[in-house]
Structure formats: structure tokens, C-alpha cells
Enzyme design. Structure first.
Site, PDB file in Angstrom:
ATOM      1  N   LYS A  51       0.844  -1.209   0.000  1.00 55.07           N
ATOM      2  CA  LYS A  51       0.000   0.000   0.000  1.00 55.07           C
ATOM      3  C   LYS A  51       0.874   1.252   0.000  1.00 55.07           C
ATOM      4  CE  LYS A  51      -0.157  -0.317   5.050  1.00 55.07           C
ATOM      5  NZ  LYS A  51      -0.946  -0.719   6.221  1.00 55.07           N
ATOM      6  N   ARG A 149     -10.041   0.112  15.636  1.00 56.19           N
ATOM      7  CA  ARG A 149      -9.921   0.888  14.397  1.00 56.19           C
ATOM      8  C   ARG A 149     -10.959   0.295  13.454  1.00 56.19           C
ATOM      9  NH1 ARG A 149      -4.130   1.300  11.339  1.00 56.19           N
ATOM     10  NH2 ARG A 149      -4.882  -0.624  10.408  1.00 56.19           N
ATOM     11  N   HIS A 181      -6.480  -7.269  13.152  1.00 54.97           N
ATOM     12  CA  HIS A 181      -5.197  -6.553  13.159  1.00 54.97           C
ATOM     13  C   HIS A 181      -4.819  -6.259  14.613  1.00 54.97           C
ATOM     14  CE1 HIS A 181      -2.037  -4.387  11.173  1.00 54.97           C
ATOM     15  NE2 HIS A 181      -2.505  -3.170  11.335  1.00 54.97           N
ATOM     16  N   ARG A 237       0.721 -10.740   7.072  1.00 56.69           N
ATOM     17  CA  ARG A 237       0.672  -9.533   6.221  1.00 56.69           C
ATOM     18  C   ARG A 237       1.874  -8.652   6.565  1.00 56.69           C
ATOM     19  NH1 ARG A 237      -4.316  -9.581   8.885  1.00 56.69           N
ATOM     20  NH2 ARG A 237      -3.657  -7.676   9.950  1.00 56.69           N
ATOM     21  N   TYR A 283      15.970  29.816   7.382  1.00 55.43           N
ATOM     22  CA  TYR A 283      14.887  30.596   7.998  1.00 55.43           C
ATOM     23  C   TYR A 283      14.979  30.643   9.531  1.00 55.43           C
ATOM     24  CZ  TYR A 283      12.285  30.422   3.553  1.00 55.43           C
ATOM     25  OH  TYR A 283      11.876  30.545   2.253  1.00 55.43           O
ATOM     26  N   CYS A 330      13.662  23.641   4.783  1.00 59.79           N
ATOM     27  CA  CYS A 330      12.718  24.450   4.009  1.00 59.79           C
ATOM     28  C   CYS A 330      11.894  23.545   3.090  1.00 59.79           C
ATOM     29  CB  CYS A 330      13.470  25.483   3.184  1.00 59.79           C
ATOM     30  SG  CYS A 330      14.706  26.388   4.136  1.00 59.79           S
ATOM     31  N   MET A 331      11.049  24.140   2.279  1.00 58.67           N
ATOM     32  CA  MET A 331      10.181  23.331   1.422  1.00 58.67           C
ATOM     33  C   MET A 331      10.974  22.500   0.418  1.00 58.67           C
ATOM     34  SD  MET A 331       7.059  24.468  -1.097  1.00 58.67           S
ATOM     35  CE  MET A 331       6.217  25.400   0.165  1.00 58.67           C
ATOM     36  N   ASP A 332      12.008  23.109  -0.162  1.00 59.72           N
ATOM     37  CA  ASP A 332      12.732  22.459  -1.266  1.00 59.72           C
ATOM     38  C   ASP A 332      14.185  22.160  -0.949  1.00 59.72           C
ATOM     39  OD1 ASP A 332      10.455  23.183  -2.987  1.00 59.72           O
ATOM     40  OD2 ASP A 332      11.236  25.219  -2.693  1.00 59.72           O
TER      41      ASP A 332
HETATM   42  C1  LIG Z   1      -0.203  -1.719   6.825  1.00 60.82           C
HETATM   43  C2  LIG Z   1      -0.841  -2.955   7.312  1.00 60.82           C
HETATM   44  C3  LIG Z   1      -0.100  -4.146   7.479  1.00 60.82           C
HETATM   45  C4  LIG Z   1       1.401  -4.179   7.373  1.00 60.82           C
HETATM   46  O1  LIG Z   1       1.946  -3.687   8.572  1.00 60.82           O
HETATM   47  P1  LIG Z   1       3.532  -3.672   8.830  1.00 60.82           P
HETATM   48  O2  LIG Z   1       3.668  -3.291  10.238  1.00 60.82           O
HETATM   49  O3  LIG Z   1       4.088  -2.670   7.886  1.00 60.82           O
HETATM   50  O4  LIG Z   1       4.000  -5.045   8.519  1.00 60.82           O
HETATM   51  C5  LIG Z   1      -0.776  -5.297   7.809  1.00 60.82           C
HETATM   52  N1  LIG Z   1      -2.123  -5.282   7.967  1.00 60.82           N
HETATM   53  C6  LIG Z   1      -2.849  -4.173   7.840  1.00 60.82           C
HETATM   54  C7  LIG Z   1      -4.308  -4.211   8.059  1.00 60.82           C
HETATM   55  C8  LIG Z   1      -2.239  -2.955   7.524  1.00 60.82           C
HETATM   56  O5  LIG Z   1      -2.974  -1.845   7.422  1.00 60.82           O
END
Ligand SMILES: *Cc1c(COP(=O)(O)O)cnc(C)c1O
Length: 397
Positions: A51, A149, A181, A237, A283, A330-332
Site C-alpha cells: 500500500k 480501528r 489486526h 501480512r 529561515y 525548508c520546502m525544497d
Molecule cells: C499496513 C498494514 C499491514 C502491514 O503492517 P507492517 O507493520 O508494515 O507489517 C498489515 N495489515 C494491515 C491491516 C495494515 O494496514
């Protein structure tokens, strides 16, 4: 090396690569990290979570490297990420989990993308999509086992199971997975992890009583894959660890986990100048030179993901020496005080990488900015080109 006053006399170097800054991605490292995670996962399959543009590393090339290393699933948050992976020719199983009613459910079902459902509305969206696509929607039902969540809370789990059962009976969806999760996977030994495992087992038990036989149960992220085997179930995951970063940096550095950081962020100095003692820098003049010195200008700023919170603290490798950002980011751009080192416009500065040449890691930037390495790598901006090396020394753009 010449004496300090020669600093500005050397003409700027010409380089093959015109990029002022680049994020070099080591795809061989991602492949090897995937293989390492496959070992850690035991009998569970590995999902490569790519992702947010592959945590800033580039979604499609990283997905391919992870699959080459032994991952068999790809995971993303959003539906359009999943569709882009399919459009790029990735044929593995893909799960997307952060979905909205207005998403293109029909295209996702048609493309065989597996979808998370935490509410009856999602089951209905999958059902409608199945009618359009002419094939069943593949669902992973999500239970909130304590993170607070996403996911159906235990009080709503039965209602979700019932709506999914009805949709399954009508042939419009198949419940292929149940998942959740963890909240404290990165605090090894935290008692909440096992409580979540217990609630997860209860949720699965209830699903089985409802007549479901989900094929894949999954709960673990990177930290749990590496440290909590009781969370592995059928599939893990993994995101951060795939990119070679440690999910538990206070406990283990990447090498201790058998991981290699995949991103090296570099920039070329765009100007170098000698200034007297007491000169204010950037700055707000939050930095003043203590004596006559050489300042280098680095063409990366907070628009490129260099955290402004790392003003005065961000670590660098500059002409062979560890240095710190001088003054405000800074920004850049930002400034580095090079002391009496000899440098010229065009010289390379390394912000972070795997550490082979003594450069800092993304984790050092996270500490300097009061955040986590996830945020450092995912925020590298679109203005910074990603270049890919496959590990054989070849380089592709
Ligand atoms: C991002 C995410 C992961 C991966 O998590 P890591 O800590 O980067 O391994 C697994 N499951 C879900 C639901 C996530 O949002």
C-alpha cells in the site's frame, strides 16, 4: 585533499545521472527480505503489503520483487491500488481492505480482487458487484479484536456473519477469509496480543457455527511475523519488514532480524560556499556558524518528505562524514555545515540507506524527527525519482 579555501575553486562535477535527488530501490533486498519473512512465517503464507506506493518504494516493482522472493499474496489498503496492480499484470491473490461504498466494486470483483468486509453494507456492495461482474465476490470478514480501528466489533459480528451467510447461500459471495489486526505487536510481550488472539479464535468459532469454512485466517503484521508465532495462522501480512526496516527498532536493528533496508535516499549538493563565523543559516537563523566554514545546499525539503521536525537534527553522510542538518528544513532545500571538508556542487549526500558506507538509516531520521520509519519512507515525495537496481549492478529507471 586541498586546503579549505580551495572549496569554491573546483568546477562543479558533471554526472551521468542528472537527478538532483533520487531514492534508489534495491529490489534484490526486497526479494531477500521476502524470503526471510517466508522463513519466519513457518507454514503460513506471506502477503507482501505494498500500500501507499509500496511504502514509498514504488508499488509495482516491489510487488514483483516480493513475489519473486516467495510472497504469494499482495495486500493493499485501497481498491484503486489493487486495480493498478492487476492492470500491471500481477496475477497473484490480492486483498484490499480499506474500502468505501463509492469504490469500483464491480471492477474489483471482475478482476478477482479479494475484499475486506466489516459491515453488512460491504457484503451488499460485493453482492451487487457480483451480479455485474458475473462471478462471486471474494470476501475476508474483519473482526475488531481490540485495536479499535476497523473491523466489526464483537457485538456486531453475528450480524455480519448472518448477512455474509445469506449472500454466500445466494452464490454471490464467497467468504474466503477471516481477519483482524493487532494493536501492540511492536511491544513484545504485551498481554493484549494474546487477548486479541483469544478474541480472534472466538470470532472464527462463531463463524464456523454459522456454517462458514473460511480458508485463510490472518492476524499478523511484520512485528508479529517476526516475534509472535502464535499469531501466524494461515497468512501473515508483512509491510515494513519487506522493505528491510525494523518494526521494533528499540529492540532489534534490521540486520539483527536478517533484513536489509531497500531504500537509499541521496541528493547532490547544488551549491557550496565559504562563510565567516557567526553567519545565520536558513529561515529563523536557528543555526549560526561557530567559525569560518563551508555550507552545502541540499536540494531536498519538506515537500520531498524531509521532515521539518528534523531541522537541526536530521543525520546525513556528506563527503564521507556524518553531519547534521544545519538550521531549518525548508520546502525544497536545507543546508549542511561541511566544516573544512572539500566539496563541490554535484557531490553526493546520503540521507539514509542500508548503512554500507556509514550512512544513517531511516530509523535515525525517525528518531531525529520524533516519528517512526514507516512515516519517513512513505512520505518521500513524488518529486524524488525512484530508480531501481535489481542487485546485479544493473540500474533501471
Ligand atoms: C499496513 C498494514 C499491514 C502491514 O503492517 P507492517 O507493520 O508494515 O507489517 C498489515 N495489515 C494491515 C491491516 C495494515 O494496514
Amino acid at each position: 585533499m586541498g586546503s579549505p579555501h580551495e572549496v569554491n575553486s573546483r568546477p562543479p562535477r558533471a554526472h551521468d545521472a542528472p537527478a538532483l535527488a533520487e531514492a534508489r530501490i534495491d529490489l534484490a533486498a526486497i526479494r531477500a527480505n521476502a524470503a526471510r519473512l517466508r522463513d519466519a512465517a513457518g507454514s503460513a503464507a506471506v502477503m507482501a503489503v505494498v500500500k501507499a506506493d509500496g511504502y514509498g518504494h514504488g508499488m509495482v516493482p516491489c510487488a514483483r520483487a516480493a513475489l519473486a522472493g516467495g510472497a504469494t499474496w499482495i495486500g493493499v489498503a485501497r481498491m484503486h491500488e489493487a486495480l493498478a496492480l492487476r492492470a500491471a499484470g500481477i496475477r497473484s491473490r490480492i486483498l484490499a481492505w480499506l474500502l468505501a461504498p463509492g469504490d469500483d466494486w464491480a471492477s474489483a470483483v471482475a478482476a478477482g480482487i479479494e475484499l475486506s468486509a466489516a459491515d453488512p453494507w460491504a457484503v451488499e456492495a460485493a453482492t451487487r458487484a457480483a451480479l455485474t461482474a458475473g462471478r462471486p465476490g471474494l470476501l475476508h470478514l474483519k473482526i475488531d479484536t481490540g485495536l479499535g480501528r476497523g473491523g466489526a466489533s464483537p457485538a456486531h459480528w453475528r450480524a455480519l456473519l448472518e448477512s455474509a451467510s445469506r449472500a454466500e447461500a445466494s452464490g454471490h459471495v464467497r467468504v474466503v477469509g477471516i481477519w483482524s489486526h493487532l494493536a501492540h505487536a511492536d511491544s513484545p510481550g504485551h498481554p493484549e496480543c494474546d487477548r486479541q488472539v483469544g478474541r480472534f479464535r472466538d470470532a472464527v468459532e462463531l463463524a464456523r457455527k454459522t456454517g462458514m469454512s473460511p480458508e485463510v485466517l490472518h492476524l499478523a503484521n511484520s512485528a508479529a511475523t517476526l516475534n509472535l508465532p502464535q499469531t501466524h495462522f494461515d497468512l501473515v501480512r508483512t509491510g515494513l519488514a519487506l522493505f528491510g526496516l525494523s518494526p521494533v527498532p528499540e529492540v532489534s536493528v534490521p540486520t539483527a532480524l536478517g533484513l536489509r533496508p531497500a531504500m537509499t535516499l541521496t541528493a547532490r549538493l547544488v551549491s557550496v560556499k565559504r562563510v565567516p563565523a557567526g553567519h545565520g543559516v536558513s529561515y529563523g537563523h536557528r543555526y549560526h556558524t561557530v567559525r569560518e566554514t563551508t555550507l552545502g545546499l541540499v536540494p531536498l525539503g519538506y515537500a520531498d518528505g524531509v521532515p521539518r521536525h528534523a531541522s537541526g537534527t536530521g543525520p546525513l553522510l556528506a563527503v564521507g562524514r556524518r553531519r547534521t542538518v544545519a538550521g531549518t528544513v525548508c520546502m525544497d532545500q536545507f543546508v549542511v555545515d561541511l566544516g573544512d571538508d572539500t566539496a563541490a556542487a554535484g557531490d553526493e549526500i546520503v540521507l539514509f540507506g542500508p548503512g554500507d558506507s556509514g550512512e544513517p538509516g531511516a530509523e535515525d531520521w525517525a528518531r531525529a524527527a520524533g516519528t517512526i520509519s514507516y512515516e519517513i519512507v512513505t512520505r518521500i515525495g513524488a518529486r524524488v525519482p525512484r530508480t531501481y537496481a535489481s542487485g546485479s549492478g544493473s540500474k533501471e529507471r
